[in-house]
Design a protein around this motif. Structure first.
Motif, short mmCIF file in Angstrom:
data_model
loop_
_atom_site.label_atom_id
_atom_site.label_comp_id
_atom_site.label_asym_id
_atom_site.label_seq_id
_atom_site.Cartn_x
_atom_site.Cartn_y
_atom_site.Cartn_z
N LEU A 63 0.91 -1.24 -0.02
CA LEU A 63 0.16 -0.07 -0.06
C LEU A 63 0.91 1.27 -0.07
O LEU A 63 1.88 1.45 0.96
CB LEU A 63 -0.82 -0.11 1.23
N VAL A 64 0.63 2.18 -0.97
CA VAL A 64 1.62 3.28 -1.21
C VAL A 64 1.08 4.57 -0.73
O VAL A 64 0.14 5.08 -1.30
CB VAL A 64 2.07 3.20 -2.61
N HIS A 65 1.33 5.26 0.13
CA HIS A 65 1.30 6.61 0.67
C HIS A 65 2.17 7.58 -0.02
O HIS A 65 3.50 7.23 0.13
CB HIS A 65 1.03 6.88 1.70
N SER A 66 1.91 8.56 -0.80
CA SER A 66 3.11 9.26 -1.61
C SER A 66 2.69 10.72 -1.87
O SER A 66 1.75 11.31 -1.68
CB SER A 66 3.16 8.49 -3.00
N SER A 67 4.11 11.31 -2.17
CA SER A 67 4.05 12.72 -2.89
C SER A 67 4.98 12.77 -3.86
O SER A 67 6.19 12.47 -3.84
CB SER A 67 4.69 13.47 -1.59
N ASP A 92 -15.64 9.83 -8.90
CA ASP A 92 -15.20 10.88 -7.88
C ASP A 92 -13.60 10.56 -7.56
O ASP A 92 -13.11 9.60 -7.27
CB ASP A 92 -15.69 10.26 -6.38
N PRO A 93 -12.81 11.99 -7.66
CA PRO A 93 -11.59 11.88 -7.58
C PRO A 93 -11.15 11.70 -6.12
O PRO A 93 -11.84 11.96 -5.27
CB PRO A 93 -11.20 13.34 -8.06
N CYS A 94 -9.99 11.41 -5.88
CA CYS A 94 -9.64 11.34 -4.53
C CYS A 94 -8.56 12.57 -3.98
O CYS A 94 -8.40 13.45 -5.14
CB CYS A 94 -8.55 9.97 -4.28
N TRP A 95 -8.67 12.74 -2.92
CA TRP A 95 -7.82 13.79 -2.29
C TRP A 95 -6.45 13.30 -1.86
O TRP A 95 -5.67 14.32 -1.32
CB TRP A 95 -8.41 14.37 -1.20
N THR A 96 -6.10 11.90 -2.20
CA THR A 96 -4.63 11.58 -1.75
C THR A 96 -3.48 11.88 -2.40
O THR A 96 -2.46 11.05 -2.20
CB THR A 96 -5.06 9.92 -1.36
N GLY A 97 -3.59 12.48 -3.76
CA GLY A 97 -2.55 12.93 -4.34
C GLY A 97 -2.41 12.33 -5.78
O GLY A 97 -3.38 11.94 -6.26
N THR A 98 -1.50 12.81 -6.46
CA THR A 98 -1.26 12.90 -7.79
C THR A 98 -1.12 11.47 -8.30
O THR A 98 -1.82 10.84 -9.49
CB THR A 98 -0.30 13.56 -8.46
N ILE A 99 -0.46 10.56 -7.58
CA ILE A 99 -0.32 9.15 -7.72
C ILE A 99 -1.28 8.40 -7.67
O ILE A 99 -1.76 7.52 -8.68
CB ILE A 99 1.13 8.80 -6.96
N PRO A 100 -1.95 8.32 -6.72
CA PRO A 100 -3.28 7.61 -6.53
C PRO A 100 -4.13 7.92 -7.49
O PRO A 100 -4.98 7.06 -8.06
CB PRO A 100 -3.62 7.82 -5.12
N GLU A 101 -4.35 9.33 -7.96
CA GLU A 101 -5.33 9.63 -8.86
C GLU A 101 -5.12 9.25 -10.04
O GLU A 101 -5.92 8.99 -11.03
CB GLU A 101 -5.57 11.10 -8.62
N THR A 102 -3.55 9.22 -10.48
CA THR A 102 -3.68 8.59 -11.87
C THR A 102 -3.47 7.03 -11.79
O THR A 102 -4.12 6.57 -12.75
CB THR A 102 -1.77 8.93 -11.82
N ALA A 103 -3.17 6.28 -10.89
CA ALA A 103 -3.33 4.91 -10.56
C ALA A 103 -4.76 4.67 -10.69
O ALA A 103 -5.15 3.57 -11.45
CB ALA A 103 -2.70 4.24 -9.34
N ARG A 104 -5.86 5.29 -10.28
CA ARG A 104 -7.09 4.82 -10.28
C ARG A 104 -7.89 4.68 -11.70
O ARG A 104 -8.76 4.45 -11.97
CB ARG A 104 -7.97 5.77 -9.29
N LYS A 105 -7.10 5.85 -12.61
CA LYS A 105 -7.51 5.87 -14.04
C LYS A 105 -7.08 4.65 -14.82
O LYS A 105 -7.49 4.80 -16.06
CB LYS A 105 -7.43 7.21 -14.48
#
Length: 267
Positions: A29-33, A85-98
């Motif tokens: 599980l990746v938390h990221s900036s 719905d977009p997420c608020w957890t950053g660019t990497i998760p938002e890119t991954a979900r698409k």
């Protein structure tokens, strides 16, 4: 940040992750900036590619795609459209979900998206969980699969696995006492009812102060990639140690250790 420094490549990041101890076949599980890494050749897709390369075809990469917020309540329950719905957890998760092969769980506030061998297992049934991060959630499954939590350029303050520990320990400050009428809107126009004990946005946490102990015991490892600090946490060992301790000392994770008593009194 030195603008003249060479960009971080996907290969650079994969090598750093291997040195840190992330292995082929594992779940992470990746938390990221993204910005913490400096210039990344290929941006967020390159980071995702490095993660997938490191765990290989038998591994699974998960990203938090959270949508919950402090304004939710029994009077204003979550209404979640996982395909929109977009997420608020950053660019990497938002890119991954698409990504075309990404699967997103239906948890109304704390969904994850997953890529890889166990993506369907991780994301199935989240909408049936009584709490966002509890039994049956992707966070619980990560622990049972002996997975890892990776922090790229962010600290343990982002550690959602702490909420899993809080929920299982039954501390009074993490969830509302009664389920709210959450719902999930599906792409085909259907709607699922997903009653959920949503999170309370209550006492401030101090998760990073756990770091020295976690490093000493080997539950947490440190590394570096580009300009970013990396942290790799053993999910099962963390939960195994922290759940019984939090049951004994409910204020362990709090910035004000006695802050939980006010939540208990209000209940």
């Amino acid at each position: 940040m030195d603008a003249s420094a060479p960009p971080v490549t996907s290969q650079d990041l994969a090598a750093s992750l291997e040195r840190l101890g992330l292995r082929s076949g594992e779940s992470v599980l990746v938390h990221s900036s993204l910005s913490s890494l400096g210039r990344v050749e290929g941006g967020a897709p390159a980071v995702i590619s490095a993660l997938r390369e490191t765990v290989g075809p038998e591994g699974t990469v998960l990203f938090p795609t959270f949508t919950g917020h402090a304004g939710l309540s029994a009077q204003s329950p979550p209404v979640f459209s996982p395909h929109l719905d977009p997420c608020w957890t950053g660019t990497i998760p938002e890119t991954a979900r698409k990504l075309p092969d990404a699967l997103r769980s239906l948890g109304p506030t704390h969904s994850v998206c997953a890529l890889g061998a166990l993506a369907r297992w991780y994301t199935t049934g989240h909408e049936r969980c009584q709490t966002p991060c509890g039994i049956g959630s992707p966070f619980h499954r990560l622990r049972t699969a002996l997975g890892k939590v990776l922090f790229i350029g962010v600290k343990l303050s982002c550690n959602t696995l702490c909420h899993h520990v809080e929920e299982l320990a039954g501390v009074p400050y993490v969830c509302v006492r009664e389920p709210v009428a959450a719902s999930v809107l599906l792409p085909d126009g259907g709607e699922l009812q997903a009653p959920l004990r949503i999170h309370v946005y209550g006492p401030a946490r101090a998760y990073p102060r756990l770091e020295p102990e976690l490093l000493e015991t080997g539950i947490l490892k440190l590394g570096r990639a580009g300009h970013a600090d990396l942290r790799l946490l053993d999910a099962q060992r963390f939960c195994e140690v922290m759940i019984p301790r939090l049951r004994t000392d409910p204020g362990l994770f709090l910035a004000e250790p006695d802050g939980w008593r006010e939540c208990e009194e209000e209940g």
